[in-house]
Design an enzyme around this catalytic site. Structure first.
Site, PDB file in Angstrom:
ATOM      1  N   LYS A  64      38.146  48.213  44.842  1.00 15.49           N
ATOM      2  CA  LYS A  64      37.832  47.414  46.035  1.00 15.49           C
ATOM      3  C   LYS A  64      38.531  47.922  47.301  1.00 15.49           C
ATOM      4  O   LYS A  64      38.047  47.707  48.409  1.00 15.49           O
ATOM      5  CB  LYS A  64      38.186  45.943  45.806  1.00 15.49           C
ATOM      6  CG  LYS A  64      37.252  45.227  44.845  1.00 15.49           C
ATOM      7  CD  LYS A  64      37.540  43.730  44.818  1.00 15.49           C
ATOM      8  CE  LYS A  64      36.584  42.997  43.908  1.00 15.49           C
ATOM      9  NZ  LYS A  64      36.777  41.529  43.967  1.00 15.49           N
ATOM     10  N   ASP A 100      33.627  37.610  48.374  1.00 15.23           N
ATOM     11  CA  ASP A 100      34.390  36.787  47.429  1.00 15.23           C
ATOM     12  C   ASP A 100      34.809  35.448  48.036  1.00 15.23           C
ATOM     13  O   ASP A 100      34.665  34.398  47.417  1.00 15.23           O
ATOM     14  CB  ASP A 100      35.633  37.538  46.948  1.00 15.23           C
ATOM     15  CG  ASP A 100      35.303  38.645  45.957  1.00 15.23           C
ATOM     16  OD1 ASP A 100      34.273  38.526  45.263  1.00 15.23           O
ATOM     17  OD2 ASP A 100      36.064  39.620  45.880  1.00 15.23           O
TER      18      ASP A 100
END
Length: 269
Positions: A64, A100
């Site tokens: 990420k 997210d």
């Protein structure tokens, strides 16, 4: 269109199953595959994506942060969080996003209602915490408390929060209406560590954990035994995926179908 998720390891990922259910429900002839890319091969990520002819992809652990230098553009929120989980490939340009935080907040509000008057505690100060808090601030009238073992993790935070150590926050546990664990504590079912005193939590509080495998972490199990309302990370997983799909296609996802398909798969595992 073709999409995928990049990670290592990736065999456990439910993203292909979830997205395929959504494609089918919407009558789309899209594909979504899991691609295992070990860290030592990540420098080839541009070639790998080009070979797969992907129109967009998700990024999961451990990439990420590693993906950021390969992007042509990055959304302000993803830049601030310092992590990307969604990439749109458009005109040979890679644009990075992080879904997210909004995934967790949308799922939470849909399931449990408005949070504008809630006194909220978030445990942990990593990327997941920062993403969730940066979105949650938009929906609450109160300053959010964020607690971490070491307060120096807050040095690069630029949000209006109450930053505290876990030691400092423990005597205040009873004052919170909602507690959200973003730490990896509890990801292993054999771990029984509880980072807060469960018995001090208000009986009216909602206790959340962003982990959804296992379905109930030791924290959620302990809270449930105390008669507390609990909420795991399944909705966050589904809603972040739905947000990614909308970024790639401009179309709203069928969230109910996605969630039911993931639930069915988890029952089989």
């Amino acid at each position: 269109m073709k999409f995928g998720v990049i990670g290592h390891p990736i065999d456990h990922s439910l993203s292909p199953i979830m997205h395929s259910a959504n494609f089918e429900a919407l009558g789309r002839d899209d594909q979504y595959h899991a691609l295992n890319v070990p860290p030592q091969h990540f420098q080839r990520i541009r070639e790998i994506i080009k070979e797969q002819e992907l129109n967009g992809f998700n990024i999961t652990i451990p990439h990420k942060e590693s993906i950021i230098p390969y992007l042509d553009e990055i959304s302000p929120s993803a830049q601030y969080i310092g992590a990307v989980n969604t990439v749109l490939v458009k005109d040979d340009k890679w644009i990075g996003y992080n879904t997210d935080g909004i995934g967790f907040v949308k799922g939470l509000i849909d399931k449990h209602g408005p949070i504008d008057e809630k006194n909220i505690l978030v445990l942990g100060a990593g990327g997941a915490s920062k993403g969730i808090v940066s979105e949650m601030i938009k929906f609450t009238n109160h300053k959010i408390t964020v607690a971490n073992r070491s307060v120096n993790r807050f040095d690069n935070w630029q949000l209006e929060i109450k930053a505290m150590s876990l030691t400092e926050v423990k005597p205040l546990i009873h004052t919170f209406d909602m507690i959200i664990n973003t730490t990896p504590v509890g990801m292993n079912e054999k771990s029984s560590e509880l980072i807060i005193p469960i018995e001090k939590i208000s009986k009216k509080a909602l206790v959340c954990d962003i982990i959804y495998i296992p379905n109930k972490t030791p924290l959620l199990q302990a809270c449930e035994r105390e008669g507390l309302a609990i909420y795991n990370g399944l909705d966050m997983f589904v809603y972040q995926g739905a947000e990614s799909f909308e970024i790639w296609t401009g179309q709203e996802a069928n969230i109910e179908v996605m969630k039911n398909r993931v639930k069915d798969e988890l029952k089989r595992r």
